[in-house]
Scaffold this active site. Sequence first.
Site, PDB file in Angstrom:
ATOM      1  N   HIS A  28       0.852  -1.198   0.000  1.00 43.97           N
ATOM      2  CA  HIS A  28       0.000   0.000   0.000  1.00 43.97           C
ATOM      3  C   HIS A  28       0.886   1.246   0.000  1.00 43.97           C
ATOM      4  O   HIS A  28       1.246   1.769   1.045  1.00 43.97           O
ATOM      5  CB  HIS A  28      -0.921  -0.026   1.227  1.00 43.97           C
ATOM      6  N   HIS A  78       1.739  17.362  -5.919  1.00 41.43           N
ATOM      7  CA  HIS A  78       1.225  17.277  -7.301  1.00 41.43           C
ATOM      8  C   HIS A  78       1.680  18.471  -8.149  1.00 41.43           C
ATOM      9  O   HIS A  78       1.936  18.328  -9.342  1.00 41.43           O
ATOM     10  CB  HIS A  78      -0.306  17.189  -7.295  1.00 41.43           C
ATOM     11  N   PRO A 112      -3.846   8.308 -12.362  1.00 41.10           N
ATOM     12  CA  PRO A 112      -3.436   8.930 -13.625  1.00 41.10           C
ATOM     13  C   PRO A 112      -3.924  10.376 -13.670  1.00 41.10           C
ATOM     14  O   PRO A 112      -5.085  10.645 -13.369  1.00 41.10           O
ATOM     15  CB  PRO A 112      -4.144   8.091 -14.699  1.00 41.10           C
ATOM     16  N   GLU A 215     -12.008   4.753   6.444  1.00 41.39           N
ATOM     17  CA  GLU A 215     -10.812   5.493   6.878  1.00 41.39           C
ATOM     18  C   GLU A 215     -11.219   6.565   7.881  1.00 41.39           C
ATOM     19  O   GLU A 215     -10.425   6.982   8.728  1.00 41.39           O
ATOM     20  CB  GLU A 215     -10.141   6.116   5.637  1.00 41.39           C
ATOM     21  N   ASP A 297       1.782   3.582   3.234  1.00 39.56           N
ATOM     22  CA  ASP A 297       0.822   4.554   2.704  1.00 39.56           C
ATOM     23  C   ASP A 297       1.531   5.645   1.893  1.00 39.56           C
ATOM     24  O   ASP A 297       1.462   5.641   0.666  1.00 39.56           O
ATOM     25  CB  ASP A 297       0.004   5.197   3.835  1.00 39.56           C
TER      26      ASP A 297
HETATM   27  C1  LIG Z   1      -1.369  11.979   3.100  1.00 41.73           C
HETATM   28  C2  LIG Z   1      -2.729  11.432   3.368  1.00 41.73           C
HETATM   29  C3  LIG Z   1      -3.893  12.238   2.956  1.00 41.73           C
HETATM   30  C4  LIG Z   1      -2.880  10.215   3.943  1.00 41.73           C
HETATM   31  C5  LIG Z   1      -4.154   9.621   4.251  1.00 41.73           C
HETATM   32  N1  LIG Z   1      -4.400   8.432   3.515  1.00 41.73           N
HETATM   33  C6  LIG Z   1      -4.950   8.465   2.266  1.00 41.73           C
HETATM   34  N2  LIG Z   1      -6.260   8.217   2.135  1.00 41.73           N
HETATM   35  C7  LIG Z   1      -6.860   8.240   0.921  1.00 41.73           C
HETATM   36  N3  LIG Z   1      -6.206   8.498  -0.211  1.00 41.73           N
HETATM   37  C8  LIG Z   1      -4.902   8.746  -0.122  1.00 41.73           C
HETATM   38  C9  LIG Z   1      -4.207   8.742   1.109  1.00 41.73           C
HETATM   39  N4  LIG Z   1      -2.918   9.024   0.858  1.00 41.73           N
HETATM   40  C10 LIG Z   1      -2.815   9.192  -0.482  1.00 41.73           C
HETATM   41  N5  LIG Z   1      -4.008   9.042  -1.074  1.00 41.73           N
HETATM   42  C11 LIG Z   1      -4.343   9.181  -2.515  1.00 41.73           C
HETATM   43  O1  LIG Z   1      -3.136   9.144  -3.248  1.00 41.73           O
HETATM   44  C12 LIG Z   1      -2.963  10.324  -4.019  1.00 41.73           C
HETATM   45  C13 LIG Z   1      -1.501  10.713  -4.071  1.00 41.73           C
HETATM   46  O2  LIG Z   1      -0.767   9.777  -4.818  1.00 41.73           O
HETATM   47  P1  LIG Z   1      -0.894   9.658  -6.402  1.00 41.73           P
HETATM   48  O3  LIG Z   1      -0.969  11.050  -6.969  1.00 41.73           O
HETATM   49  O4  LIG Z   1      -2.140   8.868  -6.690  1.00 41.73           O
HETATM   50  O5  LIG Z   1       0.353   8.950  -6.835  1.00 41.73           O
HETATM   51  C14 LIG Z   1      -3.832  11.338  -3.290  1.00 41.73           C
HETATM   52  O6  LIG Z   1      -4.243  12.379  -4.150  1.00 41.73           O
HETATM   53  C15 LIG Z   1      -4.997  10.495  -2.799  1.00 41.73           C
HETATM   54  O7  LIG Z   1      -5.950  10.336  -3.814  1.00 41.73           O
HETATM   55 ZN   LIG Z   2      -3.697   4.962   1.265  1.00 40.21          ZN
END
Ligand SMILES: CC(C)=CCNc1ncnc2c1ncn2[C@@H]1O[C@H](COP(=O)(O)O)[C@@H](O)[C@H]1O
Ligand SMILES: [Zn+2]
Length: 358
Positions: A28, A78, A112, A215, A297
């Site tokens: 994860h 981002h 994406p 969550e 995470d």
């Molecule tokens: C930092 C944080 C908010 C942690 C809490 N846990 C999370 N819960 C739900 N979605 C998450 C979480 N952490 C990351 N993501 C998802 O992962 C994305 C970032 O990674 P990526 O751009 O998909 O490559 C975020 O925009 C969000 O959609």
């Molecule tokens: Zn997550």
Amino acid sequence: VMSILDLFYCGYRYFCTCFLQHLHKELHAHLNGSVSFSTIEKLVARKPHLNIEHGMTAIRSGQRRTLDECFQVLKVIHQLVDTEEDILMVAKDVIREFAADGVKYLELRSTPRKEKTTGMTKRRYVETVIEAIRQCKNEGVDIEVRFLVAVDRRNGAEVAMETVKLAEDFMLSTGGLVVGLDLSGDPTVGHGRDLLPALQKAKNCGLKLSLHLSEVPSQADESELLLNIPPDRIGHGTFLHPEVGGSQSLVDKVRKHNTPLELCLTSNVKGQTVSSYSQHHFLYWYQMGHPSVICTDDKGVFCTDLSQEYQLAASTFNLSQEDMWTLSQKAIDCTFAPDLQQQLHQKWLELRPTLFQL
Ligand SMILES: CC(C)=CCNc1ncnc2c1ncn2[C@@H]1O[C@H](COP(=O)(O)O)[C@@H](O)[C@H]1O
Ligand SMILES: [Zn+2]
């Protein structure tokens, strides 16, 4: 000057780290949340005009934020990652860092993104991550990597369906590198019922499903619905059990399908959905003997790595090396790469005697 105790502690830490460093599978990890300090520095140098400082992209030791603030941090990252070149560098750095931490099997997930200003498309985004995985393999980085295409719940049903189609295309064209679909994003936005058709379609076409569920406390109805699909793994599941406002019916559904949980201790503590390490729901599920996998995470945002998460679980819940070994070994059965499971089990059995002799 170091005291005997310090030396002992260093030795102990070395011992633990060596032991734990050979045990990893990470299931994860959000790509953009996993970006390390050194990669952020390279990105900042590429985009000095954004005036982004490191304090804006990570939550340091002892700091806590609300979940909402955590999502703001991801938005800053981002901004820094908006071209194919950035994605390639970020993905390769993240893969190398997990490998350096002893992770032998990694499932990365990422949403994406299309960026009008730079011409990046969603398809190119995924292709670039795949390219990073291939390059690392060719460069001999000792890690197997698979990819989950992520659906951001805030973007609604239509985008979710498009994303599933994209994921299906890539599952078929990448020779098994794209293995599944992730549902993530701000849990307080949108409702899973709208995404159900897309998730069901994903499942039907052979994509494995990992869903962020419960969550936050308000998601019991949604989890009730989404657990019927059923998903192949659950992210967090912090508020599933009755003691924290979930329900026995939710727990029963998870138990019935033996659906593994992906548990991220530091993420939950720093994001304040769990009040302290000792209060983490890891214990609830672990004591029940339910399959649970320790994960990071967002290792960059939360300033952690998988060794540290294993270490925290061991010290918080008093787990022995044998327990840690078993936890790590069982994670193999939770991966979305059945073709690799036998090979990973073999590797673990070969490593076992050397580890216990350390
Ligand atoms: C930092 C944080 C908010 C942690 C809490 N846990 C999370 N819960 C739900 N979605 C998450 C979480 N952490 C990351 N993501 C998802 O992962 C994305 C970032 O990674 P990526 O751009 O998909 O490559 C975020 O925009 C969000 O959609
Ligand atoms: Zn997550």
